[in-house]
Write an enzyme that holds these catalytic residues in place. Structure first.
Site, PDB file in Angstrom:
ATOM      1  N   GLU A 158       0.813  -1.221   0.000  1.00 29.27           N
ATOM      2  CA  GLU A 158       0.000   0.000   0.000  1.00 29.27           C
ATOM      3  C   GLU A 158       0.850   1.276   0.000  1.00 29.27           C
ATOM      4  O   GLU A 158       0.713   2.139   0.880  1.00 29.27           O
ATOM      5  CB  GLU A 158      -0.989  -0.041   1.176  1.00 29.27           C
ATOM      6  CG  GLU A 158      -1.935  -1.228   1.073  1.00 29.27           C
ATOM      7  CD  GLU A 158      -3.052  -1.246   2.114  1.00 29.27           C
ATOM      8  OE1 GLU A 158      -2.963  -0.499   3.105  1.00 29.27           O
ATOM      9  OE2 GLU A 158      -4.020  -2.005   1.906  1.00 29.27           O
ATOM     10  N   GLU A 269      -5.219  -8.240  -0.755  1.00 34.25           N
ATOM     11  CA  GLU A 269      -5.982  -8.005   0.473  1.00 34.25           C
ATOM     12  C   GLU A 269      -7.407  -7.615   0.096  1.00 34.25           C
ATOM     13  O   GLU A 269      -7.616  -6.795  -0.800  1.00 34.25           O
ATOM     14  CB  GLU A 269      -5.400  -6.867   1.323  1.00 34.25           C
ATOM     15  CG  GLU A 269      -4.150  -7.198   2.095  1.00 34.25           C
ATOM     16  CD  GLU A 269      -3.732  -6.057   3.023  1.00 34.25           C
ATOM     17  OE1 GLU A 269      -4.617  -5.283   3.456  1.00 34.25           O
ATOM     18  OE2 GLU A 269      -2.529  -5.950   3.280  1.00 34.25           O
TER      19      GLU A 269
END
Length: 477
Positions: A158, A269
């Site tokens: 991320e 995810e």
């Protein structure tokens, strides 16, 4: 009012390749040294079919991968090997997230999570490149090139969020350049990808950067959550979800699929929310959300990694109470939540999805053909604060030969719902052996015969499905 669905067992099907079993998520690498983590991951493999494991922090200081002492770099891959040895021993493989920054290479002291993962960029990218090349060369020597070619190397986690770095594309793209060149210098067929972003971000720009700089990219990875914010304990997740919309994750996956072109897409995810303490993670609500979301993602992605398989997880703190809203499919004691049972039902499906007739505001149906029969998956799901109730469902299916048996397995407030039993026990913070036996019993899927009729080659079944529920009806010849 009756909700009507129909199918044809002889109809042309769409492949259903169990992409949701490709990878499952966990917390961070040092958890992989725990016996209880290993036991629960083996269950995820044995009972749910999970094939790869992904977690943060394989390069963190607590793994001892690289330290600096007396001005000298000391590499130690022993702890990483212990985790990967275990994965291979149970028939799984790593989906290697290359993160975070060893202090010895860090350009700053900013950290994330209670285990203090350093999130800064390398102060010397050339030394980062040396670390990555040494590490991958070591794994090729230890496990063999043929084995490591079946792994996935994902660069960072991320990077578009300031929680995990500067949030600047230029910093991430530089890191990707050094990383992919280091890995490909070991072997050109090792699989490397990114941008591992939150909320489906940067994909167009990442692909344009790789193309203009002639950098290889073997797959696209990204993340999404229906709340899609960096969740924290205390967030009003129910309000966030109420403002979301049904099937939003399917719509986002379609967009990413289009941007990725021919490259494989791995969501590394996703979950029913991004809040690490969301009470709905433990409820039948999560099971209905999972089944609906997974089956809607068919044909859009090659991997869809649920975050996470266990509540043995410690980004904010390590919990001690069962059913505290953790991400996991299992509690810290290994009790299967409704979400675990949802994946168990999905694992039992065949590999040919059939077309279905009919639609409804909250009820969805997916007939799936398997060996000597078919399974009808039903969900009755609505986002929080949206209307939902008991629904009468009628399903008809044309069959080339008459079915002789039908059974049903349910997940709802009264079935496979260990949290409800825990509440009835008085919510013990530290359940004893007797408590755990009762919770395990309550978590089980029960299989019961269900009535149906055959009129010539047409099967007909009627049932009622309660709110936030899953039902799997298996028909056999």
């Amino acid at each position: 009012m009756v909700v009507n669905f129909s199918g044809d067992l002889g109809a042309r099907s769409t492949p259903l390749p169990h992409f949701w079993e490709h990878t499952i998520g966990s917390g961070h690498a040092t958890l992989g040294l725990r016996a209880d983590w290993q036991a629960q991951l083996k269950r995820a493999h044995d009972e749910l079919g999970m094939r790869h494991a992904r977690f943060h922090g394989i390069l963190d200081d607590d793994m001892g991968t690289l330290i600096e002492q007396g001005g000298e770099f000391i590499y130690s891959f022993f702890n990483a090997d212990q985790v990967f040895d275990f994965l291979l021993s149970i028939g799984m493989r790593p989906f290697v997230e290359l993160s975070f920054m060893p202090t010895a290479l860090a350009s700053g002291d900013e950290t994330q999570f209670h285990y203090r993962a350093n999130i800064t960029k390398p102060r010397d990218p050339a030394q980062w490149s040396v670390l990555i090349r040494n590490l991958v060369e070591h794994w090729v020597e230890r496990y063999g090139l043929a084995e490591v070619r079946q792994w996935f190397f994902e660069v960072w986690n991320e990077p578009n969020l300031k929680a995990f770095g500067s949030g600047k594309q230029s910093d991430y793209f530089e890191l990707y350049r050094y990383t992919v060149e280091a890995i490909k210098s070991v072997d050109g067929k090792l699989k490397v990808g990114g941008p591992a972003t939150a909320a489906n971000a940067w994909i167009d720009d990442f692909l344009a950067f790789c193309k203009s700089n002639k950098l290889p990219v073997d797959f696209i990875s990204t993340h999404h959550y229906p709340t899609d914010a960096f969740g924290n304990p205390g967030d009003d997740t129910e309000a966030q979800l109420a403002a979301s919309k049904r099937s939003v994750l399917r719509d986002q996956a379609r967009d990413v699929r289009k941007k990725a072109g021919r490259l494989p897409v791995y969501y590394t995810e996703w979950c029913t929310s991004s809040n690490p303490r969301d009470f709905m993670h433990d409820d039948p609500y999560a099971a209905a959300f999972i089944v609906k979301t997974v089956l809607e993602a068919n044909t859009l992605v090659e991997g869809y990694s649920y975050w996470t398989f266990s509540d043995l997880f410690e980004e904010n703190y390590f919990p001690s109470v069962p059913f505290q809203g953790g991400f996991g499919l299992m509690t810290i004691q290994g009790i299967a939540k409704p979400s675990f049972r949802a994946y168990q039902l999905l694992h039992g499906l065949g590999t040919e999805m059939l077309p279905v007739g009919g639609s409804h505001e909250t009820v969805d149906a997916w007939p799936v053909r398997g060996e000597r029969g078919a399974t009808l998956m039903l969900t009755n799901f609505a986002l929080p604060r949206h209307d939902i109730g008991d629904e009468k469902v009628s399903f008809t299916m044309t069959c080339p030969e008459p079915m002789t048996k039908a059974t049903i397995q349910r997940i709802d407030v009264d079935h496979a719902n260990a949290k409800r039993r825990w509440e009835l026990l008085g919510k013990p913070k530290y359940p004893n052996g007797e408590n755990l036996a009762a919770l395990n019993e309550a978590s089980q899927l029960e299989e019961e015969a269900v009535a149906f009729t055959m009129d010539g080659h047409v099967l007909k079944l009627d049932l009622v499905i309660p709110p936030q529920a899953v039902a799997a009806i298996r028909f056999s010849f």
